[in-house]
Design an enzyme around this catalytic site. Structure first.
Site, PDB file in Angstrom:
ATOM      1  N   GLY A   1       0.084  44.692  47.603  1.00 21.93           N
ATOM      2  CA  GLY A   1       0.713  43.729  48.248  1.00 21.93           C
ATOM      3  C   GLY A   1      -0.299  42.641  48.945  1.00 21.93           C
TER       4      GLY A   1
ATOM      5  N   GLY B   1      -1.122  39.006  51.712  1.00 20.95           N
ATOM      6  CA  GLY B   1      -0.459  38.217  52.656  1.00 20.95           C
ATOM      7  C   GLY B   1      -1.718  37.008  53.035  1.00 20.95           C
TER       8      GLY B   1
ATOM      9  N   VAL C   1      -3.461  44.806  50.522  1.00 21.83           N
ATOM     10  CA  VAL C   1      -3.666  46.345  50.494  1.00 21.83           C
ATOM     11  C   VAL C   1      -3.637  46.713  48.823  1.00 21.83           C
ATOM     12  CG1 VAL C   1      -2.300  48.363  50.782  1.00 21.83           C
ATOM     13  CG2 VAL C   1      -2.200  46.740  52.590  1.00 21.83           C
TER      14      VAL C   1
ATOM     15  N   LYS D   1      -6.517  48.520  52.998  1.00 22.53           N
ATOM     16  CA  LYS D   1      -6.176  47.485  53.615  1.00 22.53           C
ATOM     17  C   LYS D   1      -7.336  46.412  53.885  1.00 22.53           C
ATOM     18  CE  LYS D   1      -3.881  45.184  57.807  1.00 22.53           C
ATOM     19  NZ  LYS D   1      -3.257  45.400  58.648  1.00 22.53           N
TER      20      LYS D   1
ATOM     21  N   ASP E   1       6.161  45.467  66.002  1.00 28.07           N
ATOM     22  CA  ASP E   1       6.650  44.989  64.670  1.00 28.07           C
ATOM     23  C   ASP E   1       7.290  46.055  63.796  1.00 28.07           C
ATOM     24  OD1 ASP E   1       6.721  42.753  62.752  1.00 28.07           O
ATOM     25  OD2 ASP E   1       4.909  43.174  61.685  1.00 28.07           O
TER      26      ASP E   1
END
Length: 338
Positions: free
Chosen positions: A35, A37, A42, A56, A155
């Site tokens: 993934g 962003g 990651v 990460k 979060d």
């Protein structure tokens, strides 16, 4: 103990990450992208000592301070059994002046995917109530540990709760984590992912938010509704802050759930934070305390995960192992492979 990467000797002139951590030099290889962003990506990776890991890639050119803060929280909290282990970090220098430099955070790889994946794998059905209680209990254990050290995660959401292949629960992503003010016991930084955020955490006109560890409890309550109904309250709305601030607390739509579950959610979703239960208190709630043996629930989840992995993938799709990392305050932006 984390290996903390091979560390360079800190110099008197510089305490920056590039001076603390060495490049991986073959110790770490990155494989499949899991993934990405705005400031991080990651990968599945392989470490020469740890084996299969999650890597990460945190952009320290853009925001070194927040990466330093995340590393510090990982060092403090990741030995807890319900928090994904942090193994260390390596510095990835920028190949040229136009590129960014990164810190490669080496983390436990959770092959069961995220809670978000588990919810979606039911294809519109609710998770079993005992599964919901089990997930909440394990997250509460992690939160009780974090809150005991006077910090807030900020979060809590389904993409940040991971499962191992054995059905164990691991909390991830400490990029928004923050220490409470030692004098006031409060946090004044408005941040998080909007649909899961507590009413008191939103900025209101010229007034900064003021909140404590109870914000994480609200977020867990929203995650519990998500497990029960397949989506968060207001999932179809983009701008939700006014709805969360002004409307009554969310409730379950169906009346088929047990009174213990309904009571648990009410304890999580009190609009007044002072009336909201703490993680320690919720661990004693009957919905949590009277669960079947953990071994039984884990076995059920493990069997479900195996069945999902054995499903024939639709064309162009595969198993959706997902990491999401928040990249924007008060948004639903994250990163994932969907």
């Amino acid at each position: 103990m984390p290996f903390c990467a091979p560390r360079r000797k800190r110099t008197a002139e510089s305490g920056c990450l590039s001076e603390i951590y060495k490049p991986p030099d073959g110790r770490l290889t990155k494989e499949k992208l899991l993934g990405e962003g705005g400031t991080a990506a990651v990968f599945m990776g392989h470490h020469h000592r740890r084996g299969k890991v999650a890597v990460k890639m945190a952009n320290i050119t853009w925001d070194e301070e927040s990466v330093c803060r995340e590393v510090n929280f990982l060092l403090k909290f990741s030995r807890h059994r319900n928090i994904a282990s942090y193994y260390g970090a390596y510095h990835h220098p920028a190949p040229n002046e136009e590129s960014s430099e990164y810190l490669e955070l080496v983390l436990e790889y959770c092959s069961g995917g995220s809670l978000y994946d588990l919810i979606k794998s039911t294809e519109g059905q609710s998770l079993k109530e005992t599964w919901i209680g089990f997930v909440c209990r394990e997250v509460l254990k992690a939160l009780n540990h974090v809150h005991h050290h006077r910090a807030v995660h900020r979060d809590i959401k389904s993409p940040n709760v991971m499962l191992t292949k054995k059905g164990n629960i691991k909390l991830i992503d400490f990029g928004h984590c923050w220490d409470l003010d030692p004098q006031t016991g409060k946090c004044n930084e408005g941040d998080g992912t909007a649909h899961w955020m507590a009413p008191e955490t939103f900025r209101r006109r010229d007034r900064k938010p003021e909140y404590d560890t109870k914000c994480d409890i609200w977020s867990l309550g929203i995650t519990a509704i998500e497990m029960a109904e397949g989506k968060t309250p207001y999932a179809d709305q983009k701008l939700v802050s006014d709805l969360i601030i002004n409307n009554d607390s969310p409730r379950l739509k169906s009346r088929t759930w047990s009174q213990h579950f309904v009571s648990f959610l009410k304890s999580c979703l009190e609009k007044d934070p002072s009336q909201r239960w703490s993680a320690k208190e919720l661990l004693q709630h009957p919905f949590i305390a009277e669960l079947p043996p953990a071994k039984t629930i884990r076995a059920e989840i493990e069997e479900h995960l195996r069945a999902v992995q054995n499903r024939p993938a639709e064309q162009g799709e595969g198993i959706r192992y997902m990491y999401r990392i928040g990249v924007c305050s008060c948004s639903v932006l994250g990163f994932s492979l969907l």
